[in-house]
Structures are given as C-alpha cells and as structure tokens.
Write a protein that holds these residues in place. Structure first.
Motif, PDB file in Angstrom:
ATOM      1  N   ARG A  45      40.833 -20.334 -33.492  1.00 48.97           N
ATOM      2  CA  ARG A  45      40.037 -21.383 -32.829  1.00 48.97           C
ATOM      3  C   ARG A  45      38.605 -21.408 -33.372  1.00 48.97           C
ATOM      4  NH1 ARG A  45      42.231 -23.650 -28.174  1.00 48.97           N
ATOM      5  NH2 ARG A  45      44.236 -22.736 -27.546  1.00 48.97           N
ATOM      6  N   LEU A  46      38.030 -20.210 -33.539  1.00 45.63           N
ATOM      7  CA  LEU A  46      36.669 -20.145 -34.066  1.00 45.63           C
ATOM      8  C   LEU A  46      36.636 -20.625 -35.520  1.00 45.63           C
ATOM      9  CD1 LEU A  46      33.702 -19.399 -33.726  1.00 45.63           C
ATOM     10  CD2 LEU A  46      34.289 -17.018 -34.237  1.00 45.63           C
ATOM     11  N   ALA A  47      37.679 -20.328 -36.283  1.00 45.35           N
ATOM     12  CA  ALA A  47      37.759 -20.803 -37.669  1.00 45.35           C
ATOM     13  C   ALA A  47      37.776 -22.330 -37.710  1.00 45.35           C
ATOM     14  CB  ALA A  47      39.000 -20.231 -38.349  1.00 45.35           C
ATOM     15  N   SER A  48      38.553 -22.944 -36.813  1.00 51.41           N
ATOM     16  CA  SER A  48      38.587 -24.420 -36.714  1.00 51.41           C
ATOM     17  C   SER A  48      37.202 -24.969 -36.392  1.00 51.41           C
ATOM     18  CB  SER A  48      39.550 -24.862 -35.608  1.00 51.41           C
ATOM     19  OG  SER A  48      40.881 -24.701 -36.011  1.00 51.41           O
ATOM     20  N   ALA A  49      36.535 -24.284 -35.458  1.00 50.84           N
ATOM     21  CA  ALA A  49      35.202 -24.735 -35.047  1.00 50.84           C
ATOM     22  C   ALA A  49      34.215 -24.650 -36.209  1.00 50.84           C
ATOM     23  CB  ALA A  49      34.717 -23.887 -33.877  1.00 50.84           C
ATOM     24  N   LEU A  50      34.253 -23.562 -36.964  1.00 51.60           N
ATOM     25  CA  LEU A  50      33.339 -23.404 -38.100  1.00 51.60           C
ATOM     26  C   LEU A  50      33.563 -24.507 -39.138  1.00 51.60           C
ATOM     27  CD1 LEU A  50      33.521 -19.511 -38.498  1.00 51.60           C
ATOM     28  CD2 LEU A  50      31.466 -20.820 -37.906  1.00 51.60           C
ATOM     29  N   GLN A  51      34.834 -24.832 -39.376  1.00 55.83           N
ATOM     30  CA  GLN A  51      35.123 -25.920 -40.322  1.00 55.83           C
ATOM     31  C   GLN A  51      34.620 -27.258 -39.787  1.00 55.83           C
ATOM     32  OE1 GLN A  51      39.320 -25.759 -41.266  1.00 55.83           O
ATOM     33  NE2 GLN A  51      39.060 -24.086 -42.740  1.00 55.83           N
ATOM     34  N   ALA A  52      34.806 -27.476 -38.492  1.00 61.11           N
ATOM     35  CA  ALA A  52      34.349 -28.730 -37.877  1.00 61.11           C
ATOM     36  C   ALA A  52      32.826 -28.854 -37.923  1.00 61.11           C
ATOM     37  CB  ALA A  52      34.829 -28.802 -36.423  1.00 61.11           C
ATOM     38  N   LEU A  53      32.141 -27.715 -37.934  1.00 65.09           N
ATOM     39  CA  LEU A  53      30.671 -27.722 -37.989  1.00 65.09           C
ATOM     40  C   LEU A  53      30.156 -27.862 -39.427  1.00 65.09           C
ATOM     41  CD1 LEU A  53      29.952 -24.922 -35.354  1.00 65.09           C
ATOM     42  CD2 LEU A  53      29.463 -27.366 -35.111  1.00 65.09           C
ATOM     43  N   LEU A  76      37.174 -12.043 -38.544  1.00 64.45           N
ATOM     44  CA  LEU A  76      38.486 -12.590 -38.924  1.00 64.45           C
ATOM     45  C   LEU A  76      38.438 -14.108 -39.038  1.00 64.45           C
ATOM     46  CD1 LEU A  76      40.933 -10.360 -36.888  1.00 64.45           C
ATOM     47  CD2 LEU A  76      41.131 -10.829 -39.335  1.00 64.45           C
ATOM     48  N   ALA A  77      37.724 -14.749 -38.122  1.00 60.81           N
ATOM     49  CA  ALA A  77      37.600 -16.215 -38.153  1.00 60.81           C
ATOM     50  C   ALA A  77      36.947 -16.664 -39.454  1.00 60.81           C
ATOM     51  CB  ALA A  77      36.782 -16.696 -36.960  1.00 60.81           C
ATOM     52  N   ILE A  78      35.916 -15.937 -39.873  1.00 62.05           N
ATOM     53  CA  ILE A  78      35.221 -16.254 -41.119  1.00 62.05           C
ATOM     54  C   ILE A  78      36.196 -16.138 -42.299  1.00 62.05           C
ATOM     55  CG2 ILE A  78      33.405 -15.416 -42.686  1.00 62.05           C
ATOM     56  CD1 ILE A  78      31.821 -14.654 -40.056  1.00 62.05           C
ATOM     57  N   MET A  79      37.066 -15.117 -42.269  1.00 60.42           N
ATOM     58  CA  MET A  79      38.087 -14.968 -43.325  1.00 60.42           C
ATOM     59  C   MET A  79      39.108 -16.106 -43.254  1.00 60.42           C
ATOM     60  SD  MET A  79      39.048 -10.919 -43.488  1.00 60.42           S
ATOM     61  CE  MET A  79      37.998  -9.709 -42.721  1.00 60.42           C
ATOM     62  N   PHE A  80      39.587 -16.410 -42.052  1.00 58.97           N
ATOM     63  CA  PHE A  80      40.585 -17.482 -41.874  1.00 58.97           C
ATOM     64  C   PHE A  80      40.090 -18.799 -42.466  1.00 58.97           C
ATOM     65  CE2 PHE A  80      42.801 -15.410 -38.009  1.00 58.97           C
ATOM     66  CZ  PHE A  80      43.926 -15.111 -38.748  1.00 58.97           C
ATOM     67  N   ALA A  81      38.773 -19.046 -42.335  1.00 58.34           N
ATOM     68  CA  ALA A  81      38.202 -20.316 -42.803  1.00 58.34           C
ATOM     69  C   ALA A  81      37.769 -20.253 -44.273  1.00 58.34           C
ATOM     70  CB  ALA A  81      37.018 -20.701 -41.921  1.00 58.34           C
ATOM     71  N   ALA A 150      37.369 -26.018 -27.136  1.00 58.53           N
ATOM     72  CA  ALA A 150      37.291 -27.378 -27.702  1.00 58.53           C
ATOM     73  C   ALA A 150      38.036 -27.518 -29.031  1.00 58.53           C
ATOM     74  CB  ALA A 150      35.824 -27.772 -27.878  1.00 58.53           C
ATOM     75  N   HIS A 151      38.529 -26.421 -29.577  1.00 55.59           N
ATOM     76  CA  HIS A 151      39.201 -26.486 -30.874  1.00 55.59           C
ATOM     77  C   HIS A 151      40.571 -25.826 -30.828  1.00 55.59           C
ATOM     78  CE1 HIS A 151      35.011 -27.240 -32.038  1.00 55.59           C
ATOM     79  NE2 HIS A 151      35.531 -27.913 -33.045  1.00 55.59           N
ATOM     80  N   GLU A 152      41.545 -26.505 -31.434  1.00 53.29           N
ATOM     81  CA  GLU A 152      42.893 -25.946 -31.538  1.00 53.29           C
ATOM     82  C   GLU A 152      42.897 -24.853 -32.615  1.00 53.29           C
ATOM     83  OE1 GLU A 152      45.756 -26.579 -29.718  1.00 53.29           O
ATOM     84  OE2 GLU A 152      44.240 -27.559 -28.466  1.00 53.29           O
ATOM     85  N   PRO A 153      43.771 -23.863 -32.493  1.00 51.80           N
ATOM     86  CA  PRO A 153      43.827 -22.803 -33.519  1.00 51.80           C
ATOM     87  C   PRO A 153      44.103 -23.384 -34.900  1.00 51.80           C
ATOM     88  CG  PRO A 153      45.126 -22.184 -31.593  1.00 51.80           C
ATOM     89  CD  PRO A 153      44.727 -23.617 -31.396  1.00 51.80           C
ATOM     90  N   LEU A 154      43.419 -22.863 -35.907  1.00 56.79           N
ATOM     91  CA  LEU A 154      43.603 -23.287 -37.294  1.00 56.79           C
ATOM     92  C   LEU A 154      45.046 -23.005 -37.723  1.00 56.79           C
ATOM     93  CD1 LEU A 154      41.954 -24.232 -39.869  1.00 56.79           C
ATOM     94  CD2 LEU A 154      41.834 -21.808 -40.458  1.00 56.79           C
ATOM     95  N   GLN A 155      45.739 -24.035 -38.188  1.00 60.82           N
ATOM     96  CA  GLN A 155      47.141 -23.864 -38.572  1.00 60.82           C
ATOM     97  C   GLN A 155      47.282 -23.272 -39.968  1.00 60.82           C
ATOM     98  OE1 GLN A 155      49.899 -24.365 -36.522  1.00 60.82           O
ATOM     99  NE2 GLN A 155      48.228 -24.474 -35.028  1.00 60.82           N
ATOM    100  N   GLN A 156      46.522 -23.818 -40.896  1.00 59.13           N
ATOM    101  CA  GLN A 156      46.631 -23.395 -42.285  1.00 59.13           C
ATOM    102  C   GLN A 156      45.463 -22.474 -42.638  1.00 59.13           C
ATOM    103  OE1 GLN A 156      49.386 -24.139 -44.161  1.00 59.13           O
ATOM    104  NE2 GLN A 156      48.499 -22.587 -45.533  1.00 59.13           N
ATOM    105  N   ALA A 157      45.686 -21.179 -42.516  1.00 64.17           N
ATOM    106  CA  ALA A 157      44.621 -20.222 -42.817  1.00 64.17           C
ATOM    107  C   ALA A 157      44.386 -20.155 -44.323  1.00 64.17           C
ATOM    108  CB  ALA A 157      44.986 -18.844 -42.289  1.00 64.17           C
ATOM    109  N   HIS A 158      43.160 -19.825 -44.688  1.00 60.73           N
ATOM    110  CA  HIS A 158      42.785 -19.633 -46.089  1.00 60.73           C
ATOM    111  C   HIS A 158      43.665 -18.541 -46.704  1.00 60.73           C
ATOM    112  CE1 HIS A 158      40.280 -18.832 -49.593  1.00 60.73           C
ATOM    113  NE2 HIS A 158      40.223 -17.568 -49.248  1.00 60.73           N
ATOM    114  N   GLU A 159      44.097 -18.760 -47.940  1.00 60.63           N
ATOM    115  CA  GLU A 159      44.920 -17.762 -48.624  1.00 60.63           C
ATOM    116  C   GLU A 159      44.013 -16.826 -49.437  1.00 60.63           C
ATOM    117  OE1 GLU A 159      48.685 -17.795 -51.652  1.00 60.63           O
ATOM    118  OE2 GLU A 159      48.621 -19.344 -50.092  1.00 60.63           O
TER     119      GLU A 159
END
Length: 546
Positions: A45-53, A76-81, A150-159
């Motif tokens: 969710r935080l990864a989605s938010a960071l991308q949205a920002l 972890l969110a920073i890595m996911f994004a 406010a954000h759905e969990p990121l579906q496609q995490a960074h590889e």
C-alpha cells in the motif's frame, strides 16, 4: 540456502509462513504482533502511495525515524516501488539532515519517532514530500493510516536486480561531511545469506532492535539477518521502557556498542558493588546463581549470540562479562562493506581481537599496516564522489583507514587509525588506540581520547562515568593516579602520559563530540580543549576541568 535478493527472500516467508509473526511493536505498553502477510499488505500500500506521489524507479526516499515496525515496512515499500532508501540518523543535526537530503536529491521523506523533532524542522526543505508514521513526529503532508487506507496494495512489484542500487548509507563522518556509500541488492543479500549460515541463526531466534537502523551494523545484523533467517524482531518503545522491554523479549541474538555495554555494567555495579560481586563470583555454586540472576535481570538470560561492534571495547570489560557467563563476540566492519568484515564466532572467541574474516571475504594488510577487504558486499562507491570512490576502492579493495595485525590463526586485531597516529615534538610517533584501551580498563572511565601532536608527551582527556561523578573526588583521583602510574611503567618513554585531564561535560552527538554511531570525533575534542591543554602546569599531574 541459495542466494536470494531481499524481495525474493521476503516472498519466500510470505509463501511458507504468512501468518507467522515477524515484527513485534510495543505501543503504550501493549505489544502488537505483525505477521509476514500484514507487513506485505502495508508495504505494498505504501509503495502504491509513493508511486502516486510521483516517485519514479531510482528516485531516493529518506527515512528519518527511530527503530520501529514501520521502519521495516517503509524500507520494503521503497524496494517494492523500485526506489532507493536513504536512512538518516535520528540524532543528527538539522544542518546534516539538510545536507543529505540535498546531496541525495530525495523526493520524499518518511518520518517517525524522534526525541526532539522540532530541532530537525529546518532541515527538511519544502520540495520534499513528508509522510508521517503513526507516532508523534514532525509536521507532515500525509499520515500513515490514512495514506495506506487510500491506496490499494501494489500488484506488480519491482523486479529486483543484483547490481541495482538499493540504499545509500551516509557515513556519520568523524571528519568533514558525510559520504553516501552506495550499496547494491546483491551486497546486502550476500552479507545476510552467509551471516545467517555462519552464525546458525534460524526461525526460532529473537532479535531486539534499538540501535539506529541508519547504521550499517544494525541494518545488517538485525534487519537483514532477520529477513534471511525468518527470526522475529522486537522493538523498544522508549528509553524509559528499554530495560523492561528487553526483559520481556529475552532476545537470543543481541547486538550493542561498547558505550552501552559499559552502561549495562555500571547498572549492575550500582546495585552490587564490584568487590562484593567479585567475592560472590568466586564462590562455587553461589557464583553460578549470581551470574545467572544478573543475566536474567538484564534480559539476556536466553541470549546465545552477544555482539559488540561499531567501536573498540576494552579487554577488561570483555573479561568482566565473560565471568558472568556472557561471552561478547566482537566484530569489525564498515558502512562501505555493509559491516561484513571480521567476527569472533561463538565458541571461537579470541579476546582482544575482532575475529576472523567472514566467509568469502578476502583480507590483506598493506605495507603501512592498513586493513583492506575484498568481497561481493563492497559498496559501488560514494554517491556523487568519483574521486573519493576511486581512492577508497583502489585496486578493487576497500581501503579501511584502520591499522591492524593478524595472528597465525587469522584473527585480526585493530591497532588504530592510519591517520590517528600523531607525532610528538620529539619527532616520535604515538598510536592512541592501544593506550586508550589500557586507560579504559579503569571502570570510572566512560570515554578517553589521547592527544599530543607536537607536544613533548601525550596526555589523555577523560570523560568520567556517571557512577564516578557521584563519588568523592579524592577516591577517583587516587584510582586514576594508580592507573596512570601503572600504565606509564609499561609504555615506551615517548608514549608516557604527562597529564590526565578530567573533563566536565559529557561527549555527546548533540554537542558534536561524537558521531551518531558513538565514535569520538578526535579533531573536535582537540579543538574544544586546546586552550585548556595549553594552560596545564608543566609538571605531570591529574587535572580537573573546573
């Protein structure tokens, strides 16, 4: 264990033990357990938010918070994004925060628990987006719970890729501005994979996290080792609850720094004076019971791996703990190799050394005695500092700046800094570290700094321990005079100390005398006490700063 990158390793636990607790966070005295699945949901969710920002892959995101479950989630969110984390020391100055945020070009900052947040307000410019963890902290643009909801969990995490930049760890800098060591995903993966195997850390182990996660040692030993072993991590709620939190958790793996190991010792000796404790420990059976009770009272009754690092520790302190049935395993590493250096393995400890190299780590000594390392955990270089990078990594080896000696069994002993060695007015060189170690054997000494460049003889600045400050001056003076007399009898004539200068104020991070990782800033102390040293009487003496 095949070497997996951090996100792959996280996915492993998500598949094999999603409902097992990874993180334990106390809030208002109540422990909240967070499972691998819950961490995954929050981080995505935080990864989605960071991308949205507006954060794009490769952008830098700063972390400014004391240790807590949300710190792990944020990383972890920073890595996911696909972003790059830039951890900041919670104790550094506003000026230092401003320098790192500007130097790294951080787009956002995630703020958490801080002791005096108002002091750091001016360090964060208006261009940096602020996100607040759910604790009292600085003013922020977004609040944790609302942002995640406010954000759905990121579906496609960074590889993740092995050679990609994962984090920029800024060294605390004993001199000059901090430098940003660039660490890859593979560097962190390699260190943790091999450390967990070598130290036999498993899912049933328990970590206790309280030293700054912005420091490579805590990030490696606690965060990454828990991620790779599946062990749980508990956090401390506050300084006031530290002792009770530690007793509640009873960690099996515990890491501390020499200054805090000294504080734990002082706490024991305040309740049980040294002479009485010595007498009791010499008694059969009773000594065993007393030692066990002290270990349990500290909350370390279940600890099977006790680690000391980040600065040198006195052999006398190591011996004191050993008599209590607590063998401290001293280790040595640097930010620049993700703290993956030498280590005294449990059961193979050689007091006075920092151990042998970790697996697949090459070590050599240069002609001037400098310790140099080569392994897959080395940094990629210093961020935006090509000349400094080339110097630090010349020939593919990390040049540590530390001098050392290696014995026949491969154990390394650090003998000082290449640049700390000073020359007296007699043209003789003095290495301060070994002499400081001898002075630190006196339990009234909290910290010591040797100085003497261009003086006839060296002298020692001494910060007394809190216990010493409560004692009559005559007693402290007599004990330290005895230490000085005994030490000078063993030293070479050019090394003998002319004075012990007992300073009035504590050396802290706030007053600039220490780095955030609890190393003394020698150049700062030399400048700070220069006038006082110039006024010392010519004859050798013990002198109190009034």
């Amino acid at each position: 264990m095949t070497e997996q990158l951090p996100l792959q390793r996280f996915q492993h636990w998500l598949e094999v033990a999603p409902e097992r607790v990874w993180l334990r966070q106390p809030v208002d005295g109540v422990w909240h357990d967070v499972t691998w699945r819950q961490v995954d949901d929050q981080a995505r969710r935080l990864a989605s938010a960071l991308q949205a920002l507006g954060c794009q892959p490769g952008d830098r995101v700063a972390l400014l918070a004391k240790n807590c479950a949300e710190w792990f989630v944020s990383d972890l969110a920073i890595m996911f994004a696909g972003l790059v984390s830039v951890p900041l020391y919670p104790l550094q100055s506003a000026e230092s925060v401003a320098y790192v945020l500007e130097h790294a070009g951080c787009k956002a900052i995630i703020l958490g628990k801080l002791d005096e947040p108002e002091k750091l307000e001016t360090g964060i410019g208006p261009q940096v987006v602020r996100i607040a963890m759910p604790y009292p902290t600085l003013r922020a643009d977004y609040q944790w719970h609302a942002l995640l909801a406010a954000h759905e969990p990121l579906q496609q995490a960074h590889e993740q890729q092995g050679d990609e930049l994962l984090s920029i760890l800024y060294t605390s800098g004993t001199t000059g501005q901090p430098k940003g060591a660039m660490l890859s995903a593979r560097a962190m993966a390699f260190a943790a994979t091999n450390s967990v195997l070598e130290m036999k850390i498993g899912q049933h182990d328990r970590f206790f996290s309280y030293l700054p996660l912005s420091h490579a040692a805590e990030r490696f030993l606690v965060q990454m080792n828990s991620l790779y072993s599946g062990a749980s991590v508990a956090f401390v709620e506050s300084l006031e609850t530290f002792a009770s939190d530690l007793r509640q958790v009873r960690p099996t793996v515990f890491f501390s720094v020499p200054r805090l190991w000294t504080r734990f010792q002082q706490g024991v000796l305040e309740r049980l004076p040294a002479q009485r404790l010595d007498r009791l420990l010499r008694l059969p059976f009773i000594g065993t019971l007393v030692a066990r009770k002290i270990r349990q009272g500290l909350g370390l009754g279940k600890a099977r791996i006790l680690v000391s690092g980040a600065a040198s520790i006195s052999p006398a302190l190591l011996d004191w703990y050993r008599r209590l049935g607590m063998t401290l395993c001293e280790g040595y590493g640097m930010t620049e190799n993700f703290a993956y250096g030498c280590f005294n393995r449990p059961g193979q400890v050689r007091l006075g050394s920092v151990g042998r190299p970790m697996p697949f780590l090459e070590m050599r000594l240069a002609e001037n005695g400098e310790v140099q390392f080569r392994s897959p955990t080395l940094m990629q270089g210093y961020y935006r500092e090509p000349a400094l990078s080339a110097e630090a990594l010349a020939g593919g080896w990390l040049h540590t700046g530390d001098k050392g000696e290696v014995d026949a069994d491969g154990y390394l002993r650090i003998t000082g800094r290449v640049k700390d060695i000073f020359k007296t007015s007699k043209g003789k060189y003095v290495a301060p570290a070994p002499i400081e170690g001898q002075i630190a054997r006196n339990t009234w000494v909290e910290q010591v700094c040797l100085m003497g460049s261009n003086r006839d003889q060296p002298l020692a600045l001494i910060e007394l321990s809190p216990a010493a400050r409560a004692e009559p001056r005559e007693r402290i003076a007599a004990d330290l005079q005895a230490t000085l007399h005994g030490l000078n009898a063993e030293l070479q004539p050019h090394e003998r100390l002319s004075h012990l200068l007992l300073v009035r104020d504590s050396w802290t991070v706030d007053n600039g005398c220490m780095t955030p990782t609890m190393k003394i800033r020698r150049n700062v102390l030399e400048t700070r006490y220069a006038d006082l040293v110039a006024e010392l009487p010519a004859e050798p003496s013990l002198h109190w700063e009034n």
